[in-house]
Design an enzyme around this catalytic site. Structure first.
Site, PDB file in Angstrom:
ATOM      1  N   GLY A  52     -13.002  -4.081  -6.205  1.00 41.32           N
ATOM      2  CA  GLY A  52     -13.976  -5.169  -6.094  1.00 41.32           C
ATOM      3  C   GLY A  52     -13.488  -6.450  -6.733  1.00 41.32           C
ATOM      4  O   GLY A  52     -12.305  -6.588  -7.050  1.00 41.32           O
ATOM      5  N   ASN A  53     -14.371  -7.398  -6.884  1.00 38.89           N
ATOM      6  CA  ASN A  53     -14.009  -8.669  -7.520  1.00 38.89           C
ATOM      7  C   ASN A  53     -15.171  -9.155  -8.392  1.00 38.89           C
ATOM      8  O   ASN A  53     -16.247  -8.566  -8.395  1.00 38.89           O
ATOM      9  CB  ASN A  53     -13.622  -9.709  -6.460  1.00 38.89           C
ATOM     10  CG  ASN A  53     -14.769 -10.039  -5.537  1.00 38.89           C
ATOM     11  OD1 ASN A  53     -15.736 -10.667  -5.941  1.00 38.89           O
ATOM     12  ND2 ASN A  53     -14.673  -9.584  -4.297  1.00 38.89           N
TER      13      ASN A  53
END
Ligand code: CTP
Length: 440
Positions: A243-244
């Site tokens: 993810g980020n």
């Protein structure tokens, strides 16, 4: 704060309409949740709904008599009484057929008469197959209802009845209840309550006021805006993802400003905290992965005037998604995760753009030097010729999870048309000023 507190401590009279789709069994959760929060719930199922869920179940859970017929309790004029008494009407699930009936103002059953008689906010949670949701007839019905002030929760992307998956699954009962109660709490609703009080209460406000996600004034009145926000998560086993750090704040600020300016807004929210989107006045479509985001954005963009791609979309996803949790004993001291390219949603939107549709891209760059950052932006807008490209500076301590943001906005050809920094609300206003100008 509980939902009862949120609705100013009142015990609300809530009508829950249930229409005839398989998701009717999940509507039981909506009824139960509202009763648990202390509200007076009156369930109005259609005949079709009662093929999926039994009347005694609905009576037991709602603790009120349940009927579908306009011929019961005629003396108390039940066909209008329920709607007139209601503080809130929720229709979950709303099938394609029921949306068509609502849009047409049909009143052949108790739910139809209740919906015509009510002055309360109406919140619907559609559920149907993607083909039905994307059919031009359904799109037109949704537009009609949105223009009339009806609020939509979902549908969301996920597994559907049968073997297929896609957009069309009913939002989770808890999300429906939270969104429905937030409507009573939202700024538009507050002004509606204010107007109603000033009027001695009970006055019907003009269509489009009050519960609507679309205002009658503002430079984006009548404009349909889709905003993506947050960051996608790409799972590789049931508990882990790549993810980020995007929180979704910038996209939510853009959605909020678009609502303020009168637009009808759909927010495709990738892993955005529900607290950030509560009471927003937009249709919120929660998504997880890039695949889900792509389906939701393309679905909503089909009849949008403006699409703003604020979301941090993962460029790659794990090549394999395991059914079971990955064990470190099977990996040793190092581990390699193979990733494959995701579709580029922005590039696909630009390629499929309708005449007059405005598409805005974002480019998160860690480059601290302004000119070098703009050069990166120029290369990006040349690759993906959106109408506007908002370059924003991110880093360990810039951009993400913060209230502040700094941007340079480029147009095709590479000219910088705006440069600003400030709160994410300020940035939202700057971007939408340009969008409003582009639309004129
Ligand atoms: N975007 C998208 N689909 C992707 C990746 C990005 O729609 N698979 C969108 C984002 O929402 C954003 C813009 O494209 O509006 C970002 O462009 P991109 O070239 O992907 O930027 P970066 O991810 O920063 O790429 P790079 O590694 O080239 O800097």
């Amino acid at each position: 704060m509980t939902a009862v507190d949120a609705a100013a401590g009142r015990r609300l009279s809530v009508v829950v309409g249930i229409t005839g789709g398989i998701a009717a069994y999940k509507a039981v959760g909506v009824v139960r949740d509202l009763v648990k929060r202390g509200h007076d719930v009156h369930v109005v199922p259609t005949e079709g709904a009662l093929r999926f869920v039994g009347l005694p179940t609905l009576e037991a859970l709602s603790r009120n008599p349940v009927t579908t017929s306009v011929w019961d309790d005629v003396a108390e004029v039940r066909h209008v009484a329920l709607g007139r008494r209601a503080d809130l009407v929720v229709v979950a699930p709303a099938t394609a057929d029921s949306l068509a009936r609502m849009a047409g103002g049909l009143a052949g059953d108790l739910l139809g008469t209740t919906l015509l008689a009510t002055e309360a906010p109406v919140v619907v949670a559609p559920a149907m197959h993607p083909q039905m949701w994307e059919h031009p007839a359904t799109r037109a019905n949704v537009r009609t209802l949105q223009d009339r002030g009806v609020r939509f929760v979902g549908p969301v992307v996920g597994a559907l009845t049968g073997d297929d998956a896609g957009i069309g699954r009913m939002a989770e009962p808890e999300d429906i209840v939270t969104a429905a109660l937030a409507v009573l709490d939202g700024p538009a609703e507050a002004s509606r309550a204010e107007a109603s009080r000033a009027d001695g209460g009970g006055a019907r406000l003009p269509a489009g006021s009050g519960t609507t996600a679309r205002g009658d004034q503002g430079d984006l009145a009548g404009v349909r805006v889709v905003v993506s926000a947050g960051g996608t998560r790409e799972p590789f086993d049931p508990v882990r993802f790549v993810g980020n750090r995007s929180s979704g704040r910038q996209g939510v600020a853009i959605a909020a400003d678009a609502v303020r300016r009168g637009a009808t807004v759909t927010l495709v929210a990738a892993n955005v905290d529900a607290g950030l989107t509560a009471g927003l006045g937009a249709t919120v479509v929660p998504v997880g992965s890039t695949e889900e985001l792509a389906a939701a954005v393309h679905g909503a963009a089909a009849d949008a005037d403006v699409v703003v791609m604020t979301a941090a979309v993962a460029d790659y996803r794990p090549a394999e998604v395991r059914a079971e949790k990955l064990k470190k004993d099977d990996q040793g001291d190092t581990m390699t995760l193979e990733l494959v390219r995701n579709p580029d949603v922005l590039a696909d939107l630009v390629a499929a753009r309708r005449t007059g549709q405005i598409i805005v891209g974002f480019a998160a760059e860690t480059e601290p030097d302004r000119d070098a950052r703009i050069a990166l932006g120029r290369a990006k807008i040349a690759r993906k010729p959106a109408d506007l490209l908002v370059v924003n500076h991110v880093g360990w301590d810039a951009g993400f999870e913060r209230e502040e943001n700094a941007i340079e906005v480029l147009v095709p050809g590479g000219d910088v048309v705006r440069e600003t920094s400030g709160s994410k609300a300020d940035v939202a206003t700057a971007v939408l000023d340009l969008v409003a100008t582009a639309l004129t």
